[in-house]
Structures are given as C-alpha cells and as structure tokens.
Design an enzyme around this catalytic site. Sequence first.
Site, mmCIF file in Angstrom:
data_model
loop_
_atom_site.group_PDB
_atom_site.id
_atom_site.type_symbol
_atom_site.label_atom_id
_atom_site.label_comp_id
_atom_site.label_asym_id
_atom_site.label_seq_id
_atom_site.Cartn_x
_atom_site.Cartn_y
_atom_site.Cartn_z
ATOM 1 N N GLN B 19 1.516 -13.083 7.970
ATOM 2 C CA GLN B 19 0.935 -12.403 6.820
ATOM 3 C C GLN B 19 0.405 -11.021 7.163
ATOM 4 O O GLN B 19 0.111 -10.237 6.257
ATOM 5 C CB GLN B 19 -0.186 -13.251 6.210
ATOM 6 C CG GLN B 19 -1.399 -13.401 7.115
ATOM 7 C CD GLN B 19 -2.439 -14.377 6.568
ATOM 8 O OE1 GLN B 19 -2.243 -15.583 6.592
ATOM 9 N NE2 GLN B 19 -3.548 -13.846 6.064
ATOM 10 N N CYS B 25 -2.944 -15.440 2.684
ATOM 11 C CA CYS B 25 -2.637 -16.781 3.176
ATOM 12 C C CYS B 25 -2.290 -17.732 2.042
ATOM 13 O O CYS B 25 -1.413 -18.587 2.172
ATOM 14 C CB CYS B 25 -3.816 -17.323 3.966
ATOM 15 S SG CYS B 25 -5.365 -17.361 3.028
#
Lengths: 132, 233
Positions: B19, B25
């Site tokens: 990420q 997330c």
Amino acid sequence: AAVVEAEAEDPLILQVVPDAKEEGGFGGGGGGLGLGAAAVEAHFVSFERRFGRSYASAEERAHRRSVFAANLRRARRHQRLDPGAVHGVTQFSDLTPAEFRRAFLGLRRKKGSVGGSILGSSHEAPILPTND
Amino acid sequence: LPSDFDWRDQGAVTGVKNQGSCGSCWSFSASGALEGANFLATGKLKSLSEQQLVDCDHECDPSEADACDQGCNGGLMTTAFEYLLKSGGLESEADYPYTGTDGGSCKFDKSKIAASVKNFSVVSIDEDQIAANLVKHGPLAIGINAVFMQTYIGGVSCPYICGRHLDHGVLLVGYGSAGYSPIRFKEKPYWIIKNSWGESWGEDGYYRICRGRNVCGVDSMVSTVTAIQTSQK
C-alpha cells in the site's frame, strides 16, 4: 551441553541472553536495549543500507537515528510481551508510532458497533453449523 | 471444520501487495476479500483494483454522515462493500493500477468491471463462526490492532497484552492448529493474515496471530463477501 539443551527446551531463557550481533530479530536476545551509541549507529547504518534510506540533512538523519534507537527498545519490549514471535528491525524502524499510524494504517472504526456488526444490521451473517 | 486451512493452497489469494505510505489498508482488505470470493464464484483468480476504491469510494456510514471512506486517510471494508454494491464492482488491478496516492480523480469505467459483490455480511465474535465463514465463503476482511505489527518479523504473535482498538484492515486467509507458543510450552492455534506492506515485511508479507482470545481485536471486525460472476469485455 546442558545449557544448550536447556535453552533449546525453554526459549524463555533465550530472551535474556544479550546478543548485540543480532541485526534483525530479537527473538534470540537483547539487541536494542542497553546498546551503546556505537552499536546503535551500526544497527542504523545496516538499516539504512538494507531498506535504502537516505535523509535530506544531517539533522534529519540524527532525528531518525534517535527514533530508530527508541524503536529498538520498543522491539525489545514487544519481544518480552510477545515471546512466540520475533520482533526487531523492520522497514518501519525509523518511524515514530504516530508516523507509522498516519502512513500505514487507516481503518476507520465505526462508532456504535458491537463485535464488528452494527446493531440491527441486515448484514449480520447467519450462524453456520460448525460441528461437521 | 478442518483443523488446518489455508486459501493460498487453493489458489484463492493473489500475491502480497504494497500500500506504500497511504492509509489505504481498508481497500486492500476489501479487494482481497472480493478476489477470494470472485475466485470461488468463477474459478479464476483476478487481481483487483484498490486504487478504484481509493479514488472513487467516498461512501459514508448511514448512521455517521461524517464517517466516510477517504482514500489514503482511511476507510472501512463494509462501507467499501456498500460502494461496490452501488457502483457495480471492481476493475482489475491491470486496468486501474495502484498509485498509492489519493489526489487523482475517479477513473472508474463500468465496462471494465472484473468482479462484483453479490452480498456481504459481518460475522459475530465467535472463532468457530469466523473459521466456518472463512472455509465457506473465502478470505475474510478483518480489522486488527497493529501495534505489534510495526516490529513483527515472524513467528506466531500472541502478546500478553494488546489493545483491541482496531486501526488496520487486513485479510484473513487461513488458520493453523499448531504454532508453537514458548510461553505456554505447547502448540497453539493461529490465524494466517495477509497484510499489504509488501513481501519484505513479516513472513513474506504474512502475519500469524494466535487464536482463542480475540488477541489484538482480531475477531471483532470480520466481514465476508460473496461475488457474482461477471464477463469482462
């Protein structure tokens, strides 16, 4: 040989054996806590090399080095609280906990939720049989 | 329920993603769950777009108008599933690749939908129910307290004390029955969790945490999703 055997059977003993040579994890020993400035610097240089870090100024590097030293102590605390895992230097070791949260976390917790399910939600999963 | 189960062995889990420095997330957790559900629905594993969620999903909680999915500033998997129900689904990773930034405009192209949500549910705090839903419906989107994850390198994490304030979205892909717990001098069961911090973090991008007492809140925000089959142009 008895000591080695005892250590193999009881990993708790390993937790208190300092091992300044440990670079990554602290599962095998001390690292971090109680390290002198030179040892911290050596760990930090290794960290910079391993994760390709470069800092904009000497001041920034010094700040990151102090954060890194704090994270070594934190990893050691985590190791004591979580002996089944290995804790140590990671790619996040130059970040404060707040910086880490801001940059790498991001789960918004829903208010009023119980057990992850909103009370009265139509999306509550039906109970599945688990005995077969 | 089997004593050990891992969706990676069934080919239902894509490679570990990263990420970057972006609080997205939740989008990786949601897309990972849909990837697994789509695999169960179609038999094909497709890597799906997180960037679409980052750019286009601004869904708000109906009960909290100011609590909305906000790209790199955070979000929630269940509101992402609500968005996916409304929008029609997710494009593939290849068609809408991840950039790790949320400044761009939404480029969602409905004609490129690769997977669609049929339904989603939240699972009760019951480890047997979580395991049953995992086995039946595929990988589950879950929340966790990530405080021990900043320093985690490997092994089965089972901290004595860990907050249950959830701050990180991850993907539950399996469980095992026999991870060694040195402090308890016995084998302890554990969950297998796919993270989104790259393969160099943890155990090749994965995290193992012990089962049995909602450690780090791992059992308290679990959602499952089912997919419908779509045809891609």
